[in-house]
Scaffold this motif. Structure first.
Motif, PDB file in Angstrom:
ATOM      1  N   TYR A   1       1.300  -1.598   0.116  1.00  0.00           N
ATOM      2  CA  TYR A   1      -0.270   0.009  -0.393  1.00  0.00           C
ATOM      3  C   TYR A   1       1.185   1.238   0.438  1.00  0.00           C
ATOM      4  N   LEU A   2       1.371   0.855   0.544  1.00  0.00           N
ATOM      5  CA  LEU A   2       2.557   2.283   1.147  1.00  0.00           C
ATOM      6  C   LEU A   2       3.418   2.833  -0.219  1.00  0.00           C
ATOM      7  N   GLU A   3       4.125   1.241  -0.718  1.00  0.00           N
ATOM      8  CA  GLU A   3       4.293   1.331  -1.989  1.00  0.00           C
ATOM      9  C   GLU A   3       4.109   2.104  -3.283  1.00  0.00           C
ATOM     10  N   SER A   4       2.542   1.821  -3.052  1.00  0.00           N
ATOM     11  CA  SER A   4       1.484   2.114  -4.049  1.00  0.00           C
ATOM     12  C   SER A   4       0.994   3.586  -3.985  1.00  0.00           C
ATOM     13  N   LEU A   5       1.072   4.664  -2.790  1.00  0.00           N
ATOM     14  CA  LEU A   5       1.355   5.275  -2.190  1.00  0.00           C
ATOM     15  C   LEU A   5       2.486   6.715  -2.770  1.00  0.00           C
ATOM     16  N   GLY A   6       3.256   5.988  -2.314  1.00  0.00           N
ATOM     17  CA  GLY A   6       4.381   6.736  -2.761  1.00  0.00           C
ATOM     18  C   GLY A   6       4.473   7.080  -4.378  1.00  0.00           C
TER      19      GLY A   6
ATOM     20  N   ILE B   1      -5.677   2.531  -4.093  1.00  0.00           N
ATOM     21  CA  ILE B   1      -4.180   3.515  -3.572  1.00  0.00           C
ATOM     22  C   ILE B   1      -3.827   1.601  -4.392  1.00  0.00           C
ATOM     23  N   GLY B   2      -3.250   1.177  -5.830  1.00  0.00           N
ATOM     24  CA  GLY B   2      -2.695   0.032  -5.946  1.00  0.00           C
ATOM     25  C   GLY B   2      -4.050  -0.375  -6.819  1.00  0.00           C
ATOM     26  N   ASP B   3      -4.297  -1.211  -6.561  1.00  0.00           N
ATOM     27  CA  ASP B   3      -5.023  -2.400  -7.404  1.00  0.00           C
ATOM     28  C   ASP B   3      -5.852  -3.214  -6.267  1.00  0.00           C
TER      29      ASP B   3
ATOM     30  N   ILE C   1       4.159  15.081  -8.887  1.00  0.00           N
ATOM     31  CA  ILE C   1       4.015  14.453 -10.000  1.00  0.00           C
ATOM     32  C   ILE C   1       4.219  13.560 -10.709  1.00  0.00           C
ATOM     33  N   SER C   2       5.293  13.265 -10.320  1.00  0.00           N
ATOM     34  CA  SER C   2       6.301  11.239 -10.269  1.00  0.00           C
ATOM     35  C   SER C   2       6.297  11.265  -9.539  1.00  0.00           C
ATOM     36  N   GLY C   3       5.825  10.549  -7.944  1.00  0.00           N
ATOM     37  CA  GLY C   3       6.369   9.517  -7.412  1.00  0.00           C
ATOM     38  C   GLY C   3       7.582   9.946  -6.357  1.00  0.00           C
ATOM     39  N   MET C   4       7.913   9.825  -5.948  1.00  0.00           N
ATOM     40  CA  MET C   4       9.493   9.348  -4.743  1.00  0.00           C
ATOM     41  C   MET C   4       9.695   8.620  -5.550  1.00  0.00           C
ATOM     42  N   SER C   5      11.273   9.170  -5.438  1.00  0.00           N
ATOM     43  CA  SER C   5      12.301   8.281  -6.046  1.00  0.00           C
ATOM     44  C   SER C   5      12.123   6.831  -5.893  1.00  0.00           C
ATOM     45  N   ASP C   6      12.986   5.657  -6.382  1.00  0.00           N
ATOM     46  CA  ASP C   6      12.851   4.714  -5.783  1.00  0.00           C
ATOM     47  C   ASP C   6      13.729   4.045  -4.799  1.00  0.00           C
ATOM     48  N   ILE C   7      14.926   4.674  -5.078  1.00  0.00           N
ATOM     49  CA  ILE C   7      15.506   5.106  -3.360  1.00  0.00           C
ATOM     50  C   ILE C   7      14.717   5.664  -2.048  1.00  0.00           C
ATOM     51  N   TYR C   8      14.603   6.185  -2.515  1.00  0.00           N
ATOM     52  CA  TYR C   8      13.714   6.968  -0.990  1.00  0.00           C
ATOM     53  C   TYR C   8      12.278   6.520  -0.980  1.00  0.00           C
ATOM     54  N   LEU C   9      11.586   5.843  -1.532  1.00  0.00           N
ATOM     55  CA  LEU C   9      10.595   5.320  -1.114  1.00  0.00           C
ATOM     56  C   LEU C   9      11.000   3.996  -0.463  1.00  0.00           C
ATOM     57  N   GLN C  10      12.035   3.202  -1.050  1.00  0.00           N
ATOM     58  CA  GLN C  10      12.436   1.952  -0.663  1.00  0.00           C
ATOM     59  C   GLN C  10      13.074   2.193   0.859  1.00  0.00           C
ATOM     60  N   ARG C  11      13.426   3.479   1.445  1.00  0.00           N
ATOM     61  CA  ARG C  11      13.550   3.980   2.557  1.00  0.00           C
ATOM     62  C   ARG C  11      12.453   4.473   3.561  1.00  0.00           C
ATOM     63  N   THR C  12      11.858   4.952   2.900  1.00  0.00           N
ATOM     64  CA  THR C  12      10.224   5.157   3.261  1.00  0.00           C
ATOM     65  C   THR C  12       9.826   3.816   3.333  1.00  0.00           C
ATOM     66  N   VAL C  13       9.698   2.998   3.399  1.00  0.00           N
ATOM     67  CA  VAL C  13       9.489   0.840   3.056  1.00  0.00           C
ATOM     68  C   VAL C  13       9.869   0.390   4.673  1.00  0.00           C
ATOM     69  N   ASP C  14      11.398   0.593   4.380  1.00  0.00           N
ATOM     70  CA  ASP C  14      11.998   0.195   5.278  1.00  0.00           C
ATOM     71  C   ASP C  14      12.159   0.695   6.865  1.00  0.00           C
ATOM     72  N   GLN C  15      11.960   1.587   6.713  1.00  0.00           N
ATOM     73  CA  GLN C  15      11.575   2.914   8.036  1.00  0.00           C
ATOM     74  C   GLN C  15       9.892   3.006   8.683  1.00  0.00           C
ATOM     75  N   ARG C  16       8.746   2.514   8.165  1.00  0.00           N
ATOM     76  CA  ARG C  16       8.046   2.315   8.566  1.00  0.00           C
ATOM     77  C   ARG C  16       7.333   1.110   9.038  1.00  0.00           C
ATOM     78  N   ILE C  17       8.141   0.212   7.925  1.00  0.00           N
ATOM     79  CA  ILE C  17       8.397  -1.430   8.818  1.00  0.00           C
ATOM     80  C   ILE C  17       8.761  -1.030  10.343  1.00  0.00           C
ATOM     81  N   TYR C  18       9.724  -0.387  10.140  1.00  0.00           N
ATOM     82  CA  TYR C  18      10.932  -0.254  11.894  1.00  0.00           C
ATOM     83  C   TYR C  18       9.614   0.284  12.227  1.00  0.00           C
ATOM     84  N   ARG C  19       9.241   1.133  12.380  1.00  0.00           N
ATOM     85  CA  ARG C  19       8.257   1.949  13.009  1.00  0.00           C
ATOM     86  C   ARG C  19       7.465   1.055  13.830  1.00  0.00           C
TER      87      ARG C  19
END
Length: 267
Positions: free
Chosen positions: A108-113, A160-162, A118-136
């Motif tokens: 869900y977070l990947e789809s949201l990011g 948000i996503g399919d 306009i163009s979404g988060m960068s792949d690197i930043y999105l992955q860090r965001t996902v990792d951080q969310r799991i940690y939180r």
């Protein structure tokens, strides 16, 4: 979860745990817990802690939150919020835009990011965001953080996503709602424009060191903390009212599961 960057910074400073603990004004055991991710320093301790290990407050917040952002990618208000969340014992939140962050699944977070800006988060930043969310979210799943959330039903209807992504998200919400430290309430359209909905998205945080709660108000790409006693009291009253106009936790869980079933039939 060991905060490796924090340990590396301490070693790079050439100081021992005892030396840093003495400078900050805590004992070595407390410092060890900070480095192991078992607890988080209070805001009043962080300035001296950052000075002791030779990093900026921004860098220290990022280290404590488990992810080191690249320059200009994570705003300062967000690192401050994450640090406060990590040290909170109770979070009461009203979130109307999408599924509340601490309840989100990685997909869900990947789809949201991918839809941010306009163009979404960068792949690197999105992955860090996902990792951080799991940690939180670990603090939610292990019972360290009590979460009480009110969400308008529109947050569950927003695609948000399919279909499979949305169905999975709904089922995980229902699963989390079964935890003794998690309460989820859904406010229906029939509730009308209640005060918390008018106020928008906000979190009320309670911390173990006592004192008054703090309110974090989030806007479009920014956020700020409110500490004025009267303002905090007003948001608390608005949240309590939102709880009363929303479905009960049991009814909300049933509604979420019904939403999961509807989404499972969609592409």
């Amino acid at each position: 979860m060991r905060r490796k960057r924090l340990i590396d910074a301490r070693k790079a400073s050439g100081k021992t745990q005892e030396q840093i603990a003495e400078f900050v004004g805590v004992d070595r055991t407390t410092l060890g817990k900070w480095e192991r991710g078992e607890s988080t320093p209070q805001p009043t301790q962080r300035e001296r802690y950052a000075e002791a290990v030779g990093v900026s407050m921004r860098e220290l917040d990022a280290m404590l939150n488990g992810v080191m952002p690249r320059v200009n990618e994570m705003p300062e208000w967000l690192t401050t919020y994450l640090g406060m969340e990590q040290s909170a014992t109770i979070v009461r939140a009203h979130e109307r835009r999408a599924v509340y962050g601490l309840l989100q699944t990685p997909r869900y977070l990947e789809s949201l990011g991918s839809k941010v800006g306009i163009s979404g988060m960068s792949d690197i930043y999105l992955q860090r965001t996902v990792d951080q969310r799991i940690y939180r979210q670990k603090r939610v799943r292990n019972g360290d953080l009590m979460v009480d959330v009110v969400q308008p039903e529109s947050a569950l209807h927003l695609r948000i996503g399919d279909g499979p992504v949305m169905s999975e998200q709904m089922r995980v919400m229902a699963e989390l709602a079964d935890l003794p430290n998690v309460t989820i309430r859904i406010s229906m359209y029939d509730a009308g424009l209640y005060e918390a909905l008018r106020l928008g998205d906000f979190s009320i945080m309670t911390h173990p060191w006592g004192g008054h709660d703090r309110v974090h108000v989030e806007g479009n790409g920014s956020g700020r903390f409110l500490t004025d006693v009267d303002e905090v009291a007003y948001f608390s009253t608005a949240f309590d009212h939102a709880c009363r106009v929303a479905l009960s936790p049991r009814e909300s869980r049933e509604f979420i599961l019904e939403a999961a079933e509807r989404w499972s039939r969609r592409c």
